[in-house]
Scaffold this active site. Sequence first.
Site, PDB file in Angstrom:
ATOM      1  N   HIS A  23       0.817  -1.217   0.000  1.00 24.20           N
ATOM      2  CA  HIS A  23       0.000   0.000   0.000  1.00 24.20           C
ATOM      3  C   HIS A  23       0.846   1.260   0.000  1.00 24.20           C
ATOM      4  O   HIS A  23       2.053   1.237   0.276  1.00 24.20           O
ATOM      5  CB  HIS A  23      -0.906   0.006   1.236  1.00 24.20           C
ATOM      6  CG  HIS A  23      -0.126  -0.036   2.517  1.00 24.20           C
ATOM      7  ND1 HIS A  23       0.487   1.084   3.065  1.00 24.20           N
ATOM      8  CD2 HIS A  23       0.172  -1.067   3.352  1.00 24.20           C
ATOM      9  CE1 HIS A  23       1.107   0.746   4.180  1.00 24.20           C
ATOM     10  NE2 HIS A  23       0.937  -0.554   4.377  1.00 24.20           N
ATOM     11  N   GLU A  96      -1.915  -7.129   7.255  1.00 22.17           N
ATOM     12  CA  GLU A  96      -0.568  -7.035   7.800  1.00 22.17           C
ATOM     13  C   GLU A  96      -0.449  -7.887   9.061  1.00 22.17           C
ATOM     14  O   GLU A  96      -1.461  -8.287   9.665  1.00 22.17           O
ATOM     15  CB  GLU A  96      -0.240  -5.570   8.110  1.00 22.17           C
ATOM     16  CG  GLU A  96       1.169  -5.308   8.651  1.00 22.17           C
ATOM     17  CD  GLU A  96       2.279  -5.782   7.735  1.00 22.17           C
ATOM     18  OE1 GLU A  96       2.331  -7.001   7.472  1.00 22.17           O
ATOM     19  OE2 GLU A  96       3.098  -4.945   7.321  1.00 22.17           O
TER      20      GLU A  96
END
Length: 226
Positions: A23, A96
Amino acid sequence: MTLGPHARVMAKDSPRRLIVLRHGETTHNAAGIWQGQLDSPLSARGVEQAAAAARAVAAFGPTRVVASDLSRARVTGETVARVDGIPFSTDERFREIHAGAWQGLTGEQVRAGYPEDMDRLLEGEDFKRGGHGESVADVAARCRSGVDALLDELDAGECVVIATHGVSGRALAADLVGLDQRTAWIALGGLGNCHWAELVEGRAGWRIQTWNQSAATASARDDGVA
């Protein structure tokens, strides 16, 4: 059917490809905060990075985008999908690493509060982050589950973008090519914000074609600079 400007003809013998994209920069990244699974938004810079990466990644002719459901990866993935109007979905398995009690702390605070753990981390030892979080092995297992489900639906010649995170992106790539996680941590380093890895399937399995590429490096390569 009219093909988009970046579309590829998918021959039956063409390899499948995965673009593992981290990202864009978040407000926590900019502040040096361990975010883990905290849902911090993209910064203004991160939004710009996502737009640049979307244009560059379009050259691979992706047929779909799958993203972590955390907003920083989801927005990055949505930005990529919007370029060619390709299908987009989320999968929490690409989140994550959960960093336990470290989440929300700065790097300095983690070092001060957990000095022995930070030494272990820097030496490449794998353990549950922040006491009750995940290990890299945990992350690799759940990401691989997500990848296997995705590959079951992927035809020859297809390319899919997986919009994910730094630790999970590296763990995913390493597991797919059969590289142990400590070696990956030492040899590959981390993916930068809106940098990606290109993985290509061959007869002997998957290989990492490129690592830590970005819109800037892709542009330089196309211009014959790199």
